[in-house]
Motif scaffolding. Sequence first.
Motif, PDB file in Angstrom:
ATOM      1  N   GLY A   1      24.101 -15.806 -35.943  1.00 27.33           N
ATOM      2  CA  GLY A   1      23.516 -14.477 -35.954  1.00 27.33           C
ATOM      3  C   GLY A   1      22.152 -14.473 -35.304  1.00 27.33           C
ATOM      4  N   ARG A   2      21.456 -13.383 -35.548  1.00 18.42           N
ATOM      5  CA  ARG A   2      20.105 -13.241 -35.013  1.00 18.42           C
ATOM      6  C   ARG A   2      19.280 -12.439 -36.005  1.00 18.42           C
ATOM      7  N   GLY A   3      17.985 -12.619 -35.923  1.00 12.31           N
ATOM      8  CA  GLY A   3      17.076 -11.909 -36.800  1.00 12.31           C
ATOM      9  C   GLY A   3      16.366 -10.783 -36.070  1.00 12.31           C
ATOM     10  N   LYS A   4      15.204 -10.429 -36.585  1.00 11.14           N
ATOM     11  CA  LYS A   4      14.441  -9.327 -36.009  1.00 11.14           C
ATOM     12  C   LYS A   4      14.029  -9.573 -34.563  1.00 11.14           C
ATOM     13  N   GLN A   5      13.927 -10.846 -34.180  1.00 13.40           N
ATOM     14  CA  GLN A   5      13.496 -11.167 -32.812  1.00 13.40           C
ATOM     15  C   GLN A   5      14.610 -10.942 -31.795  1.00 13.40           C
ATOM     16  N   LYS A   6      15.807 -10.598 -32.259  1.00 15.94           N
ATOM     17  CA  LYS A   6      16.959 -10.244 -31.414  1.00 15.94           C
ATOM     18  C   LYS A   6      17.435 -11.388 -30.538  1.00 15.94           C
ATOM     19  N   GLY A   7      17.418 -12.593 -31.053  1.00 14.12           N
ATOM     20  CA  GLY A   7      17.869 -13.743 -30.297  1.00 14.12           C
ATOM     21  C   GLY A   7      16.704 -14.508 -29.698  1.00 14.12           C
ATOM     22  N   VAL A   8      17.032 -15.448 -28.821  1.00 15.37           N
ATOM     23  CA  VAL A   8      16.010 -16.308 -28.220  1.00 15.37           C
ATOM     24  C   VAL A   8      16.265 -16.398 -26.720  1.00 15.37           C
ATOM     25  N   LYS A   9      15.198 -16.307 -25.935  1.00 13.71           N
ATOM     26  CA  LYS A   9      15.320 -16.487 -24.493  1.00 13.71           C
ATOM     27  C   LYS A   9      14.626 -17.791 -24.121  1.00 13.71           C
ATOM     28  N   VAL A  10      15.384 -18.686 -23.472  1.00 15.97           N
ATOM     29  CA  VAL A  10      14.856 -19.961 -23.008  1.00 15.97           C
ATOM     30  C   VAL A  10      15.070 -19.999 -21.502  1.00 15.97           C
ATOM     31  N   GLY A  11      13.989 -19.857 -20.756  1.00 13.66           N
ATOM     32  CA  GLY A  11      14.115 -19.763 -19.298  1.00 13.66           C
ATOM     33  C   GLY A  11      14.871 -18.505 -18.940  1.00 13.66           C
ATOM     34  N   ASP A  12      15.923 -18.648 -18.169  1.00 12.99           N
ATOM     35  CA  ASP A  12      16.750 -17.506 -17.786  1.00 12.99           C
ATOM     36  C   ASP A  12      17.919 -17.271 -18.739  1.00 12.99           C
ATOM     37  N   ILE A  13      18.065 -18.120 -19.741  1.00 16.79           N
ATOM     38  CA  ILE A  13      19.213 -18.027 -20.647  1.00 16.79           C
ATOM     39  C   ILE A  13      18.804 -17.309 -21.931  1.00 16.79           C
ATOM     40  N   TYR A  14      19.617 -16.341 -22.322  1.00 23.17           N
ATOM     41  CA  TYR A  14      19.387 -15.574 -23.545  1.00 23.17           C
ATOM     42  C   TYR A  14      20.432 -15.980 -24.579  1.00 23.17           C
ATOM     43  N   TYR A  15      19.991 -16.435 -25.740  1.00 29.14           N
ATOM     44  CA  TYR A  15      20.877 -16.825 -26.832  1.00 29.14           C
ATOM     45  C   TYR A  15      20.901 -15.703 -27.854  1.00 29.14           C
ATOM     46  N   ASP A  16      22.028 -14.996 -27.889  1.00 26.71           N
ATOM     47  CA  ASP A  16      22.183 -13.834 -28.761  1.00 26.71           C
ATOM     48  C   ASP A  16      22.588 -14.248 -30.174  1.00 26.71           C
ATOM     49  N   GLU A  17      23.383 -15.303 -30.288  1.00 27.64           N
ATOM     50  CA  GLU A  17      23.845 -15.785 -31.584  1.00 27.64           C
ATOM     51  C   GLU A  17      23.349 -17.204 -31.795  1.00 27.64           C
ATOM     52  N   ILE A  18      22.587 -17.376 -32.845  1.00 26.90           N
ATOM     53  CA  ILE A  18      21.947 -18.655 -33.134  1.00 26.90           C
ATOM     54  C   ILE A  18      22.633 -19.282 -34.345  1.00 26.90           C
TER      55      ILE A  18
END
Length: 108
Positions: free
Chosen positions: A35-52
Amino acid sequence: MLLVRSIIRPEKTGVVLSELLSAGYPAVTKMDVFGRGKQKGVKVGDIYYDEIPKEMLLMVVEDSDKEDVIKIIMKYARTGENGNFGDGRIFVSPVEEAYTISTKTKGL
């Protein structure tokens, strides 16, 4: 009785479970969740992780044990001295009744 649901980082699960056991709380159900929290996922470089990936721990405890259980989870699930985004959440809900199937007994 209360249901304590905690969603924590997978790398913290072992130490949290160990500390809960040491404190006298052995009964836990563990599930892999995403899932994801208030931060709406994580972006690392050009990659966006929607589900952690996270771990969900479910425990039914007596009302009098709630604060102790929450303190243990908060202490050992936290990363760094001040904590970090993604360390998790704890939810507490009432449980009306509980039954042990094998013995047909009511209660914890």
